[in-house]
Write a protein that holds these residues in place. Structure first.
Motif, PDB file in Angstrom:
ATOM      1  N   TRP A   1       0.866  -1.178   0.000  1.00  0.00           N
ATOM      2  CA  TRP A   1       0.000   0.000   0.000  1.00  0.00           C
ATOM      3  C   TRP A   1       0.902   1.226   0.000  1.00  0.00           C
ATOM      4  CZ3 TRP A   1      -5.013   1.158  -0.626  1.00  0.00           C
ATOM      5  CH2 TRP A   1      -5.434   2.434  -0.276  1.00  0.00           C
ATOM      6  N   ASN A   2       0.840   1.946  -1.117  1.00  0.00           N
ATOM      7  CA  ASN A   2       1.643   3.161  -1.236  1.00  0.00           C
ATOM      8  C   ASN A   2       3.127   2.899  -0.986  1.00  0.00           C
ATOM      9  OD1 ASN A   2      -0.133   5.191  -2.044  1.00  0.00           O
ATOM     10  ND2 ASN A   2       0.618   6.571  -0.461  1.00  0.00           N
ATOM     11  N   GLY A   3       3.604   1.773  -1.513  1.00  0.00           N
ATOM     12  CA  GLY A   3       5.016   1.457  -1.394  1.00  0.00           C
ATOM     13  C   GLY A   3       5.411   0.790  -0.099  1.00  0.00           C
ATOM     14  N   GLU A   4       4.482   0.621   0.846  1.00  0.00           N
ATOM     15  CA  GLU A   4       4.765  -0.076   2.092  1.00  0.00           C
ATOM     16  C   GLU A   4       4.272  -1.519   1.958  1.00  0.00           C
ATOM     17  OE1 GLU A   4       3.122   1.920   5.425  1.00  0.00           O
ATOM     18  OE2 GLU A   4       3.944   3.871   4.882  1.00  0.00           O
ATOM     19  N   TYR A   5       5.132  -2.477   2.292  1.00  0.00           N
ATOM     20  CA  TYR A   5       4.799  -3.882   2.120  1.00  0.00           C
ATOM     21  C   TYR A   5       4.359  -4.514   3.431  1.00  0.00           C
ATOM     22  CZ  TYR A   5       6.681  -3.699  -2.582  1.00  0.00           C
ATOM     23  OH  TYR A   5       6.886  -3.392  -3.896  1.00  0.00           O
ATOM     24  N   TYR A   6       3.353  -5.371   3.326  1.00  0.00           N
ATOM     25  CA  TYR A   6       2.817  -6.072   4.485  1.00  0.00           C
ATOM     26  C   TYR A   6       2.626  -7.539   4.127  1.00  0.00           C
ATOM     27  CZ  TYR A   6       1.713  -1.376   6.098  1.00  0.00           C
ATOM     28  OH  TYR A   6       1.802  -0.064   6.481  1.00  0.00           O
ATOM     29  N   PHE A   7       2.836  -8.408   5.120  1.00  0.00           N
ATOM     30  CA  PHE A   7       2.588  -9.820   4.880  1.00  0.00           C
ATOM     31  C   PHE A   7       1.421 -10.283   5.735  1.00  0.00           C
ATOM     32  CE2 PHE A   7       5.728  -9.938   8.362  1.00  0.00           C
ATOM     33  CZ  PHE A   7       5.066 -10.760   9.273  1.00  0.00           C
ATOM     34  N   ASN A   8       0.803 -11.353   5.288  1.00  0.00           N
ATOM     35  CA  ASN A   8      -0.333 -11.915   6.004  1.00  0.00           C
ATOM     36  C   ASN A   8      -0.198 -13.425   6.020  1.00  0.00           C
ATOM     37  OD1 ASN A   8      -3.076 -11.795   7.205  1.00  0.00           O
ATOM     38  ND2 ASN A   8      -3.598 -12.943   5.360  1.00  0.00           N
ATOM     39  N   ILE A   9      -0.375 -14.042   7.185  1.00  0.00           N
ATOM     40  CA  ILE A   9      -0.297 -15.490   7.328  1.00  0.00           C
ATOM     41  C   ILE A   9      -1.698 -16.078   7.254  1.00  0.00           C
ATOM     42  CG2 ILE A   9       0.339 -17.391   8.867  1.00  0.00           C
ATOM     43  CD1 ILE A   9       2.492 -15.589  10.058  1.00  0.00           C
ATOM     44  N   ASP A  10      -1.897 -17.011   6.328  1.00  0.00           N
ATOM     45  CA  ASP A  10      -3.166 -17.736   6.250  1.00  0.00           C
ATOM     46  C   ASP A  10      -3.074 -18.910   7.226  1.00  0.00           C
ATOM     47  OD1 ASP A  10      -5.276 -19.504   5.592  1.00  0.00           O
ATOM     48  OD2 ASP A  10      -5.443 -18.591   3.606  1.00  0.00           O
ATOM     49  N   HIS A  11      -3.642 -18.754   8.401  1.00  0.00           N
ATOM     50  CA  HIS A  11      -3.483 -19.747   9.456  1.00  0.00           C
ATOM     51  C   HIS A  11      -4.142 -21.082   9.088  1.00  0.00           C
ATOM     52  CE1 HIS A  11      -2.601 -15.998  11.561  1.00  0.00           C
ATOM     53  NE2 HIS A  11      -1.929 -16.727  12.438  1.00  0.00           N
ATOM     54  N   ASP A  12      -5.324 -21.039   8.472  1.00  0.00           N
ATOM     55  CA  ASP A  12      -6.019 -22.288   8.153  1.00  0.00           C
ATOM     56  C   ASP A  12      -5.229 -23.124   7.147  1.00  0.00           C
ATOM     57  OD1 ASP A  12      -8.078 -21.644   9.860  1.00  0.00           O
ATOM     58  OD2 ASP A  12      -9.294 -20.700   8.306  1.00  0.00           O
ATOM     59  N   ASP A  13      -4.779 -22.495   6.061  1.00  0.00           N
ATOM     60  CA  ASP A  13      -4.002 -23.223   5.060  1.00  0.00           C
ATOM     61  C   ASP A  13      -2.661 -23.678   5.642  1.00  0.00           C
ATOM     62  OD1 ASP A  13      -5.912 -23.068   3.155  1.00  0.00           O
ATOM     63  OD2 ASP A  13      -4.945 -21.541   1.929  1.00  0.00           O
ATOM     64  N   SER A  14      -2.068 -22.856   6.504  1.00  0.00           N
ATOM     65  CA  SER A  14      -0.785 -23.221   7.102  1.00  0.00           C
ATOM     66  C   SER A  14      -0.916 -24.459   7.987  1.00  0.00           C
ATOM     67  CB  SER A  14      -0.232 -22.056   7.929  1.00  0.00           C
ATOM     68  OG  SER A  14       0.091 -20.959   7.099  1.00  0.00           O
ATOM     69  N   CYS A  15      -2.016 -24.573   8.732  1.00  0.00           N
ATOM     70  CA  CYS A  15      -2.239 -25.759   9.572  1.00  0.00           C
ATOM     71  C   CYS A  15      -2.235 -27.031   8.731  1.00  0.00           C
ATOM     72  CB  CYS A  15      -3.565 -25.636  10.317  1.00  0.00           C
ATOM     73  SG  CYS A  15      -3.550 -24.437  11.674  1.00  0.00           S
ATOM     74  N   ILE A  16      -2.803 -26.953   7.529  1.00  0.00           N
ATOM     75  CA  ILE A  16      -2.875 -28.126   6.653  1.00  0.00           C
ATOM     76  C   ILE A  16      -1.523 -28.395   5.997  1.00  0.00           C
ATOM     77  CG2 ILE A  16      -3.966 -29.066   4.576  1.00  0.00           C
ATOM     78  CD1 ILE A  16      -6.444 -27.361   5.301  1.00  0.00           C
ATOM     79  N   LYS A  17      -0.899 -27.353   5.461  1.00  0.00           N
ATOM     80  CA  LYS A  17       0.345 -27.535   4.719  1.00  0.00           C
ATOM     81  C   LYS A  17       1.485 -28.012   5.610  1.00  0.00           C
ATOM     82  CE  LYS A  17      -0.677 -24.244   1.003  1.00  0.00           C
ATOM     83  NZ  LYS A  17      -0.287 -22.975   0.358  1.00  0.00           N
ATOM     84  N   VAL A  18       1.600 -27.434   6.807  1.00  0.00           N
ATOM     85  CA  VAL A  18       2.677 -27.833   7.715  1.00  0.00           C
ATOM     86  C   VAL A  18       2.479 -29.274   8.160  1.00  0.00           C
ATOM     87  CG1 VAL A  18       3.706 -27.422   9.984  1.00  0.00           C
ATOM     88  CG2 VAL A  18       3.177 -25.485   8.495  1.00  0.00           C
ATOM     89  N   ALA A  19       1.247 -29.623   8.561  1.00  0.00           N
ATOM     90  CA  ALA A  19       0.983 -30.985   9.027  1.00  0.00           C
ATOM     91  C   ALA A  19       1.194 -32.007   7.913  1.00  0.00           C
ATOM     92  CB  ALA A  19      -0.442 -31.081   9.560  1.00  0.00           C
TER      93      ALA A  19
END
Length: 368
Positions: free
Chosen positions: A254-272
């Protein structure tokens, strides 16, 4: 963290921007929030601003859409949209400004026909844009995208109370009370200086100390395979390379500032599923998951250990440079799975089959 929903007030001239208002309404709903707009207002004897004012004040965010018209002017000399904007500013409701980027392309019937009207519109745009992040749009598709970007950024940079389910209110009230107590304690600590009592933090486990994760069964998205339940034991650091590679992280700016977001539901599946894949000679994708609390426990440990960023929202990745280097080293060295099954089995069965230790694709039984 509780899942909040936000009340978003949509403001614009009406007759020329009906399709755009519907598009913004759809964008707000798609983000799980509640749009408020004049189309939903009932007939009332109250003046428009007397009725709208409390709704704006109760809203978490105010979206202002400006096209080619200033709007009808009443005895105040201002359009209703202009009055709504000023009321939102007065009540400190965050304002998100979205202005048509190519006014010359707007149809004649949807623009101001007089010099006075065009001047009022230009002054309004200048006032609304002053010291605010403004985004331009040219068509409905781009407008919906800008709404998503603006709301996503506002939720991060200007957090608001929002709304939560009734059954979580008690918990949130308790947290707010604890936060107030924390603030009071901080005041006393500053006042007393070295006389304050420091509460020791629990000792963080060593990286090579053992911990146990529970893999839960999950039916894959194509509904053909299902995992099993098992308890896996390994050191905190042994799980990190798979956690690093399978945490579902998206990035936006947003306006040159970067942000990350963790998808917790998908991460629970992918990690397991990745952990299970190290322990079974079959495709485990989408067949296992860990609980949300287990994922949060891992995130908390790796954050405290200096492998993840504590604030969790700035930059393009949640991992520190040390974490990235550690993951690269593990990838280079490679090894057998550094953890073991201590209860249950890691199995993948084909739904509808009679069972067996591991599922087989039907193609394996065809001799040609």
């Amino acid at each position: 963290m509780h899942d909040k929903r936000y009340q978003v007030f949509i403001s614009s001239t009406y007759t020329d921007l009906q399709e755009e208002r519907r598009a913004v309404q759809d964008a707000v709903i798609s983000m799980g929030d509640f749009p408020v707009q004049m189309e939903s207002f009932p007939a009332t004897d109250e003046s428009q601003m007397d009725f709208i004012g409390p709704l704006i004040e109760q809203s978490d965010y105010y979206i202002l859409i400006i096209g080619g018209r200033y709007g009808s002017v009443d005895e105040t000399g201002l359009s209703f949209t202009h009055q709504e904007f000023r009321y939102a500013v007065e009540k400190s409701v965050p304002v998100l400004v979205l202005v048509h980027g190519k006014p010359d392309t707007i149809a004649v019937g949807k623009t101001e026909s007089t010099d006075a009207g065009r001047a009022k519109l230009a002054d309004f745009i200048t006032e609304a844009s002053h010291k605010r992040i403004r985004k331009d749009w040219q068509d409905i598709g781009e407008l919906k995208l800008r709404v998503h970007e603006a709301l996503d950024h506002a939720k991060r940079s200007k957090p608001r109370p929002g709304w939560v389910r009734g059954d979580t209110i008690a918990t949130i009230d308790a947290l707010e009370e604890l936060n107030e107590v924390r603030k009071e304690n901080e005041k006393f600590r500053v006042a007393l200086g070295n006389l304050s009592v420091e509460i020791p933090l629990p000792k963080l486990p060593n990286a090579d100390e053992l911990t146990t994760l529970t893999l839960l069964p999950l039916t894959s998205s194509n509904n053909k395979k299902r995992g099993s339940s098992a308890k896996i034991q390994g050191s905190w650091i042994s799980f990190f390379p798979l956690f690093f590679s399978n945490l579902d992280v998206s990035t936006n700016d947003w306006n040159g500032e970067y942000y990350f977001n963790i998808d917790h539901d998908d991460s629970c599946i992918k990690v397991a599923s990745a952990i299970a894949g190290e322990l079974a000679p079959v495709d485990t994708t989408g067949c296992f998951k860990i609980s949300r609390s287990t994922l949060e426990r891992l995130i908390s440990y790796y954050t405290e250990a200096g492998l993840m960023i504590a604030n969790g929202n700035e930059g393009t990745t949640p991992f520190t440079e040390t974490a990235q280097r550690l993951a690269r080293r593990h990838h280079v060295v490679g090894s057998a799975a550094p953890f073991a099954i201590i209860e249950g089995e890691v199995l993948v069965t084909t739904i509808g089959s009679a069972g067996g230790n591991f599922s087989r694709d039907l193609d394996d039984d065809i001799p040609f």
